[in-house]
Design a protein around this motif. Structure first.
Motif, PDB file in Angstrom:
ATOM      1  N   GLU A 229      24.008  33.146  30.594  1.00 32.78           N
ATOM      2  CA  GLU A 229      24.836  31.945  30.690  1.00 32.78           C
ATOM      3  C   GLU A 229      24.338  30.861  29.738  1.00 32.78           C
ATOM      4  OE1 GLU A 229      26.153  28.585  34.018  1.00 32.78           O
ATOM      5  OE2 GLU A 229      25.313  30.509  34.671  1.00 32.78           O
TER       6      GLU A 229
ATOM      7  N   GLU B 108      24.950  31.927  26.029  1.00 30.55           N
ATOM      8  CA  GLU B 108      26.350  31.725  25.653  1.00 30.55           C
ATOM      9  C   GLU B 108      26.619  30.253  25.356  1.00 30.55           C
ATOM     10  OE1 GLU B 108      30.472  32.590  25.072  1.00 30.55           O
ATOM     11  OE2 GLU B 108      28.832  33.997  25.360  1.00 30.55           O
TER      12      GLU B 108
ATOM     13  N   ARG C  92      27.694  28.868  21.683  1.00 28.67           N
ATOM     14  CA  ARG C  92      28.966  28.161  21.548  1.00 28.67           C
ATOM     15  C   ARG C  92      28.760  26.763  20.969  1.00 28.67           C
ATOM     16  NH1 ARG C  92      33.762  30.734  21.331  1.00 28.67           N
ATOM     17  NH2 ARG C  92      33.772  32.503  22.742  1.00 28.67           N
TER      18      ARG C  92
ATOM     19  N   TYR D 243      25.020  35.992  17.408  1.00 22.22           N
ATOM     20  CA  TYR D 243      25.983  35.876  18.507  1.00 22.22           C
ATOM     21  C   TYR D 243      26.714  37.196  18.734  1.00 22.22           C
ATOM     22  CZ  TYR D 243      29.663  33.910  21.469  1.00 22.22           C
ATOM     23  OH  TYR D 243      30.532  33.646  22.509  1.00 22.22           O
TER      24      TYR D 243
ATOM     25  N   LEU E 232      26.944  39.446  22.097  1.00 21.42           N
ATOM     26  CA  LEU E 232      28.198  39.916  22.688  1.00 21.42           C
ATOM     27  C   LEU E 232      28.169  41.426  22.922  1.00 21.42           C
ATOM     28  CD1 LEU E 232      30.734  37.794  20.590  1.00 21.42           C
ATOM     29  CD2 LEU E 232      30.119  37.457  22.991  1.00 21.42           C
TER      30      LEU E 232
ATOM     31  N   GLN F 212      26.353  42.169  26.005  1.00 17.01           N
ATOM     32  CA  GLN F 212      27.105  41.773  27.195  1.00 17.01           C
ATOM     33  C   GLN F 212      28.323  42.662  27.421  1.00 17.01           C
ATOM     34  OE1 GLN F 212      25.888  39.295  29.290  1.00 17.01           O
ATOM     35  NE2 GLN F 212      24.182  39.559  27.869  1.00 17.01           N
TER      36      GLN F 212
END
Length: 256
Positions: A89, A92, A96, A112, A116, A119
Motif C-alpha cells: 500500500e 503504491e 503514484r 513501478y 506491478l 502484485q
C-alpha cells in the motif's frame, strides 16, 4: 561526485564505503539528496524501517527550491524500500506520487512496472509501458507484460530484444546481463542459461534484483546450490526484502 561514488559502491555491494560517501555528502547538499543517498544504502543493510522514516521526513520538509526531479528520485527510493519490506500500500502511494510529478523517468517506469508484476497486475504494467520509450529495460518489461496478458505484439518484441542482446554481445558489452538473465528465464524458458547469466551478473552487481535473479534461476534450473553466495550475502547484509526471504526459504526447502 560523492553521490555517484555512493551509487557505484552500492551497486557493487560495498555498502560500508557507500554509506561513508553518503555521510560525507549529506552536509554539502540539500537535505533531500543526503537523505536519499543514506536511505538507499541503509535500506539494504538491516535499517530499512529507519531509512524509510528518515526519507519520509526529508520529503515532507518544506523547501521551495527542491527540484521536482530530485523529489521524484527520493519518492522512487522510498517506494522501492516499502516494496521490499512488503508494504504494498505504501509502495503504491509513493510510486503514484512520483508519477504525478509528470516527469519522464525510465528508472521510475521500470521500478513501478516490476512492482506491478509482483502484485499480479500485468495489465496495469502493460498500460504503463505501452507508450514508454523503447529502452532495453522498458522493452523487456513490455514483453513480460505482453506475455502475461497474451498480447499479439509479443513475438515481434521478443525478436527485437533478441537482436539487441546479440548486438550487445558482438560489441563485447556485458552491461545487460541482468536483463538478459530475466529474458532467458521469463520469456525464453531457459533456466540454465538464465542462471549462468545471473551468476555472471552477480559477480559484478549486487543489488536486490541481482540477488533475486540468481535465486529464481537456481530454483528454476534445479540447482539450489548455485545460490550459496547470494544466501551468504543476505545473511551478511541483513537485507530486509520479503521476496528474497521467501525465495531463500524455498532454496532451503529444496536443499534439505
Amino acid at each position: 561526485a560523492l553521490l555517484t561514488r555512493a551509487v557505484v559502491l552500492r551497486v557493487v555491494g560495498n555498502l560500508r564505503a557507500a554509506d561513508e560517501s553518503c555521510v560525507r555528502l549529506a552536509p554539502l547538499t540539500p537535505a533531500l539528496i543526503g537523505a536519499g543517498c543514506l536511505a538507499s544504502v541503509a535500506s539494504l543493510d538491516g535499517r530499512a524501517a529507519a531509512a524509510e522514516e528518515a526519507l519520509g521526513r526529508a520529503l515532507t520538509a518544506p523547501d521551495p527550491k527542491t527540484d521536482p526531479s530530485l523529489r521524484l528520485w527520493a519518492l522512487t527510493i522510498r517506494a522501492e524500500i516499502a516494496a521490499r519490506r512488503g508494504d504494498a500500500e505504501a509502495a503504491e502511494r509513493h510510486f503514484r506520487a512520483a508519477l504525478s510529478l509528470g516527469l519522464r523517468d525510465d528508472y521510475l517506469l521500470a521500478a513501478y512496472s516490476d512492482f506491478l508484476f509482483d502484485q499480479g497486475r500485468a495489465a496495469d504494467a502493460l498500460a504503463l509501458l505501452e507508450r514508454a520509450p523503447r529502452t532495453d529495460g522498458l522493452l523487456l518489461r513490455l514483453a513480460l507484460a505482453e506475455r502475461q496478458v497474451g498480447a499479439p505484439q509479443l513475438a515481434a518484441h521478443v525478436s527485437e530484444i533478441t537482436a539487441r542482446f546479440d548486438a550487445s554481445r558482438e560489441r563485447g558489452d556485458a552491461l545487460h546481463q541482468r536483463e538478459e538473465a530475466r529474458f532467458a528465464l521469463r520469456l525464453m524458458d531457459r533456466p540454465a542459461q538464465a542462471l549462468a547469466l545471473a551468476l555472471a551478473n552477480w559477480a559484478v552487481q549486487r543489488e536486490p534484483w541481482d540477488a533475486r535473479l540468481v535465486l529464481e534461476a537456481a530454483l528454476a534450473a534445479g540447482e539450489p546450490q548455485a545460490a550459496g553466495d547470494v544466501l551468504r550475502w543476505m545473511e551478511a547484509t541483513r537485507i530486509e526484502d520479503e521476496r528474497l526471504r521467501r525465495l531463500a526459504r524455498q532454496i532451503g526447502e529444496v536443499r534439505s
